[in-house]
Design a protein around this motif. Structure first.
Motif, PDB file in Angstrom:
ATOM      1  N   MET A   1       0.823  -1.206   0.000  1.00  0.00           N
ATOM      2  CA  MET A   1       0.000   0.000   0.000  1.00  0.00           C
ATOM      3  C   MET A   1       0.865   1.268   0.000  1.00  0.00           C
ATOM      4  O   MET A   1       0.470   2.279   0.532  1.00  0.00           O
ATOM      5  CB  MET A   1      -0.914  -0.009   1.202  1.00  0.00           C
ATOM      6  CG  MET A   1      -2.367   0.182   0.814  1.00  0.00           C
ATOM      7  SD  MET A   1      -3.445  -0.040   2.192  1.00  0.00           S
ATOM      8  CE  MET A   1      -3.397  -1.822   2.363  1.00  0.00           C
ATOM      9  N   GLY A  98     -14.843   2.106  -2.952  1.00  0.00           N
ATOM     10  CA  GLY A  98     -13.710   1.409  -2.348  1.00  0.00           C
ATOM     11  C   GLY A  98     -13.909   1.240  -0.858  1.00  0.00           C
ATOM     12  O   GLY A  98     -14.965   1.610  -0.303  1.00  0.00           O
ATOM     13  N   GLY A  99     -12.876   0.716  -0.198  1.00  0.00           N
ATOM     14  CA  GLY A  99     -12.995   0.365   1.209  1.00  0.00           C
ATOM     15  C   GLY A  99     -13.092   1.553   2.149  1.00  0.00           C
ATOM     16  O   GLY A  99     -13.908   1.571   3.072  1.00  0.00           O
ATOM     17  N   SER A 100     -12.249   2.569   1.934  1.00  0.00           N
ATOM     18  CA  SER A 100     -12.295   3.726   2.830  1.00  0.00           C
ATOM     19  C   SER A 100     -13.643   4.426   2.735  1.00  0.00           C
ATOM     20  O   SER A 100     -14.226   4.830   3.747  1.00  0.00           O
ATOM     21  CB  SER A 100     -11.188   4.725   2.481  1.00  0.00           C
ATOM     22  OG  SER A 100      -9.930   4.112   2.574  1.00  0.00           O
ATOM     23  N   TYR A 132      -6.904  -1.607  10.756  1.00  0.00           N
ATOM     24  CA  TYR A 132      -6.780  -0.641   9.665  1.00  0.00           C
ATOM     25  C   TYR A 132      -8.148  -0.529   9.008  1.00  0.00           C
ATOM     26  O   TYR A 132      -8.742  -1.542   8.625  1.00  0.00           O
ATOM     27  CB  TYR A 132      -5.732  -1.091   8.634  1.00  0.00           C
ATOM     28  CG  TYR A 132      -5.648  -0.150   7.462  1.00  0.00           C
ATOM     29  CD1 TYR A 132      -5.299   1.184   7.651  1.00  0.00           C
ATOM     30  CD2 TYR A 132      -5.946  -0.566   6.159  1.00  0.00           C
ATOM     31  CE1 TYR A 132      -5.233   2.067   6.587  1.00  0.00           C
ATOM     32  CE2 TYR A 132      -5.886   0.313   5.090  1.00  0.00           C
ATOM     33  CZ  TYR A 132      -5.526   1.628   5.312  1.00  0.00           C
ATOM     34  OH  TYR A 132      -5.476   2.510   4.256  1.00  0.00           O
ATOM     35  N   HIS A 133      -8.650   0.699   8.890  1.00  0.00           N
ATOM     36  CA  HIS A 133      -9.983   0.866   8.314  1.00  0.00           C
ATOM     37  C   HIS A 133      -9.980   1.808   7.114  1.00  0.00           C
ATOM     38  O   HIS A 133     -11.043   2.198   6.646  1.00  0.00           O
ATOM     39  CB  HIS A 133     -10.961   1.371   9.386  1.00  0.00           C
ATOM     40  CG  HIS A 133     -11.153   0.386  10.507  1.00  0.00           C
ATOM     41  ND1 HIS A 133     -11.680  -0.873  10.308  1.00  0.00           N
ATOM     42  CD2 HIS A 133     -10.854   0.454  11.833  1.00  0.00           C
ATOM     43  CE1 HIS A 133     -11.718  -1.522  11.474  1.00  0.00           C
ATOM     44  NE2 HIS A 133     -11.213  -0.748  12.405  1.00  0.00           N
ATOM     45  N   GLY A 134      -8.801   2.200   6.646  1.00  0.00           N
ATOM     46  CA  GLY A 134      -8.752   3.036   5.452  1.00  0.00           C
ATOM     47  C   GLY A 134      -7.961   4.300   5.685  1.00  0.00           C
ATOM     48  O   GLY A 134      -7.529   4.592   6.802  1.00  0.00           O
ATOM     49  N   GLU A 206     -12.538  -5.721  12.445  1.00  0.00           N
ATOM     50  CA  GLU A 206     -12.388  -6.622  11.301  1.00  0.00           C
ATOM     51  C   GLU A 206     -12.533  -8.051  11.847  1.00  0.00           C
ATOM     52  O   GLU A 206     -11.771  -8.425  12.743  1.00  0.00           O
ATOM     53  CB  GLU A 206     -10.988  -6.499  10.691  1.00  0.00           C
ATOM     54  CG  GLU A 206     -10.624  -5.137  10.145  1.00  0.00           C
ATOM     55  CD  GLU A 206      -9.108  -4.993   9.981  1.00  0.00           C
ATOM     56  OE1 GLU A 206      -8.544  -5.601   9.056  1.00  0.00           O
ATOM     57  OE2 GLU A 206      -8.488  -4.288  10.799  1.00  0.00           O
ATOM     58  N   ASP A 240     -15.869  -4.498   9.608  1.00  0.00           N
ATOM     59  CA  ASP A 240     -15.112  -4.082   8.433  1.00  0.00           C
ATOM     60  C   ASP A 240     -14.607  -5.339   7.733  1.00  0.00           C
ATOM     61  O   ASP A 240     -13.596  -5.919   8.119  1.00  0.00           O
ATOM     62  CB  ASP A 240     -13.953  -3.169   8.851  1.00  0.00           C
ATOM     63  CG  ASP A 240     -13.167  -2.669   7.646  1.00  0.00           C
ATOM     64  OD1 ASP A 240     -13.393  -3.197   6.528  1.00  0.00           O
ATOM     65  OD2 ASP A 240     -12.329  -1.773   7.815  1.00  0.00           O
ATOM     66  N   MET A 243     -11.381  -6.317   3.598  1.00  0.00           N
ATOM     67  CA  MET A 243     -10.354  -7.243   3.139  1.00  0.00           C
ATOM     68  C   MET A 243     -10.782  -8.703   3.293  1.00  0.00           C
ATOM     69  O   MET A 243     -10.531  -9.531   2.425  1.00  0.00           O
ATOM     70  CB  MET A 243      -9.050  -6.997   3.901  1.00  0.00           C
ATOM     71  CG  MET A 243      -7.819  -7.421   3.144  1.00  0.00           C
ATOM     72  SD  MET A 243      -6.305  -7.060   4.058  1.00  0.00           S
ATOM     73  CE  MET A 243      -5.419  -6.057   2.890  1.00  0.00           C
ATOM     74  N   LYS A 269     -12.829  -5.048  -1.488  1.00  0.00           N
ATOM     75  CA  LYS A 269     -11.823  -5.630  -2.387  1.00  0.00           C
ATOM     76  C   LYS A 269     -12.326  -6.803  -3.245  1.00  0.00           C
ATOM     77  O   LYS A 269     -12.297  -6.740  -4.463  1.00  0.00           O
ATOM     78  CB  LYS A 269     -10.614  -6.037  -1.578  1.00  0.00           C
ATOM     79  CG  LYS A 269      -9.924  -4.822  -0.957  1.00  0.00           C
ATOM     80  CD  LYS A 269      -8.959  -5.218   0.122  1.00  0.00           C
ATOM     81  CE  LYS A 269      -8.360  -4.059   0.848  1.00  0.00           C
ATOM     82  NZ  LYS A 269      -7.239  -3.399   0.179  1.00  0.00           N
TER      83      LYS A 269
HETATM   84  N1  PLP Z   1     -10.654  -1.571   5.679  1.00  0.00           N
HETATM   85  C1  PLP Z   1      -9.815  -2.606   5.641  1.00  0.00           C
HETATM   86  C2  PLP Z   1      -9.985  -3.740   6.608  1.00  0.00           C
HETATM   87  C3  PLP Z   1      -8.784  -2.648   4.699  1.00  0.00           C
HETATM   88  O1  PLP Z   1      -7.924  -3.682   4.686  1.00  0.00           O
HETATM   89  C4  PLP Z   1      -8.657  -1.571   3.791  1.00  0.00           C
HETATM   90  C5  PLP Z   1      -7.567  -1.568   2.792  1.00  0.00           C
HETATM   91  O2  PLP Z   1      -6.616  -2.296   2.863  1.00  0.00           O
HETATM   92  C6  PLP Z   1      -9.563  -0.506   3.866  1.00  0.00           C
HETATM   93  C7  PLP Z   1     -10.555  -0.536   4.818  1.00  0.00           C
HETATM   94  C8  PLP Z   1      -9.458   0.650   2.929  1.00  0.00           C
HETATM   95  O3  PLP Z   1      -9.832   0.268   1.631  1.00  0.00           O
HETATM   96  P1  PLP Z   1      -9.383   1.118   0.364  1.00  0.00           P
HETATM   97  O4  PLP Z   1      -7.912   0.991   0.253  1.00  0.00           O
HETATM   98  O5  PLP Z   1     -10.130   0.467  -0.780  1.00  0.00           O
HETATM   99  O6  PLP Z   1      -9.844   2.509   0.578  1.00  0.00           O
END
Ligand code: PLP
Length: 440
Positions: A1, A98-100, A132-134, A206, A240, A243, A269
């Motif tokens: 990343m 996306g994830g964030s 990790y959440h973004g 997570e 979350d 991933m 993802k």
């Molecule tokens: N949440 C988790 C558990 C992640 O692993 C990630 C990215 O690795 C994210 C959120 C953020 O996702 P993105 O990179 O698509 O914004």
């Protein structure tokens, strides 16, 4: 990343020009077995004909329509598909890119839910240290990774933190899973009491921790306990699964393994498998109804919400996973991968732990197995392993995380769901060689 500035700092990387199943191919023709799906993204590999056809068809018909004017067939079909398979109580979906964005949307949905229910004082978020959440500001504030947060700290909202469920590091010798879970439950209750339960909005976790510590599943009973505590205090549970969701751990939603549902589930993802950029929040009926029957409008939005081509790609991805029964392969190949890794590394002086679920597997590296002492961060072991593996034609995802304030190196493996036993052998051989080469 590592986030690079294109055209200025990318020269060190090979140029990816093509894909063939689980392999990526660079401009020189060299093939790389993608044992991490990039960052646990490419769950169908890099050349899935059905998904490519679906994307082409959708672009030809209607690439995009703004969500404040129209809904689209692929968006509705994808929503129906996901809700029909979602854990109990979940009955609508909010699509993002996306994830964030999924995590930001979940936090804002939680907040708006309580405002509309006449509890505006509920604003505190409780997260876990190993998380990790973004990278957007709300998501970054929520995650516990000190290194990622450091220079942005003045911009981040306050979030309370409790211990992760991290058996290798934190479960005491002789402590049963039940006792460990009870201890973590007491810690969460204490945190809630300190903040005042009536002020707490959400607890976020997570189900299987990804980037910060390398595929760490919670011990049995943990998620159930956290869910019960949240429910008792009227606090929303946000899972979350950006991933670990969408089949990565062998069930479509990771929390299915624990028989637990949540109020909000973030996915990304594996949803679009990298064929398009897409994420989503799965929303409970209670939250959906409160907002629909209240203001009638979720006070949020992004330009690409429910992007038609992204939804068409994700629907095709999910249909492929289901029609080809790929989750059975995830479970079988995941078991085989862990078994082969254990054969290869069980006596290795520097492999402290091998863990994971399905095709989501982590290896933690330590200076000394008995003391579990991590390597000095200055060695940048994870970066060296990544580079040696790339030389050997293997993509893996090593990270130098923080383990409750201490540095720790691990390697995350998240290969595509389509791999077979020959790919498993290739992963273990090449990874073993890269780790040995860096630790000599
Ligand atoms: N949440 C988790 C558990 C992640 O692993 C990630 C990215 O690795 C994210 C959120 C953020 O996702 P993105 O990179 O698509 O914004």
């Amino acid at each position: 990343m590592s986030h690079v500035f294109h055209r200025s700092l990318t020269a060190a990387y090979p140029v990816a020009v093509g894909g063939d199943g689980p392999y990526l191919i660079d401009a020189s023709g060299k093939r790389y077995l993608d044992a991490c799906g990039g960052a646990a993204v490419s769950c169908l590999g890099h050349s899935d004909a059905a998904v490519i056809a679906a994307v082409q068809q959708q672009v030809g018909q209607l690439a995009y329509a703004h969500s404040s004017f129209f809904t689209t067939e692929p968006m509705e079909a994808l929503a129906d598909f996901l809700v029909a398979r979602a854990p109990e109580g979940i009955d609508s979906v909010y699509f993002v890119s996306g994830g964030s964005e999924a995590v930001e949307s979940a936090l804002k949905l939680a907040r708006q839910y309580f405002v509309e229910r006449g509890q505006p004082q509920r604003r505190h978020i409780i997260a876990r240290r190993q998380s990790y959440h973004g990278n957007t500001l709300g998501a970054l504030a929520t995650g516990g990774n000190a290194w990622r947060r450091q220079q942005f700290a003045p911009l981040l909202i306050d979030v309370s933190r409790v211990s992760p469920c991290y058996a290798y590091r934190n479960q005491q010798p002789g402590e049963t899973d039940a006792h460990y879970v009870a201890r973590l439950g007491r810690e969460l209750e204490q945190q809630i009491n300190e903040l005042g339960a009536e002020n707490v909005m959400a607890f976020i976790a997570e189900p299987v921790v990804g980037a910060t510590s390398g595929a760490v599943p919670a011990v049995s009973g943990y998620l159930r306990q956290m869910r019960d505590i949240c429910q008792r205090h009227g606090i929303l549970l946000i899972l979350d699964e950006v991933m670990c969701g969408m089949g990565r751990t062998g069930t479509l939603f990771a929390c299915e393994h624990d028989g637990v549902t949540a109020d909000l589930i973030c996915i990304a993802k594996g949803l679009g498998a990298g064929y398009q950029a897409i994420g989503a929040v799965m929303v409970s009926a209670a939250i959906r109804d409160t907002i629909r029957d209240g203001s009638g409008f979720f006070q949020h939005g992004h330009t690409y919400i429910g992007h038609a081509t992204a939804c068409a790609a994700a629907l095709a991805v999910q249909q492929q996973i289901e029609q080809r029964d790929l989750l059975a392969n995830v479970r079988a190949m995941g078991d085989l991968l862990q078994q082969r890794l254990r054969q290869r590394f069980d006596t290795h002086a520097h492999v402290g732990d091998i863990r994971g679920r399905g095709l989501f597997v982590g290896i933690e590296l330590v200076q000394d197995r008995a003391s579990k002492q991590p390597f000095d961060p200055a060695l940048r072991l994870h970066a060296r392993i990544k580079s040696r593996a790339m030389q050997a034609g293997l993509m893996c995802y090593p990270m130098g995380g923080t383990i409750d304030g201490q540095h720790g190196d691990h390697v995350l493996l998240a290969p595509p769901y389509i791999i077979d036993s020959r790919h498993v052998d290739e992963i273990v051989d090449k990874l073993g060689m890269a780790i040995d080469a860096c630790l000599q």
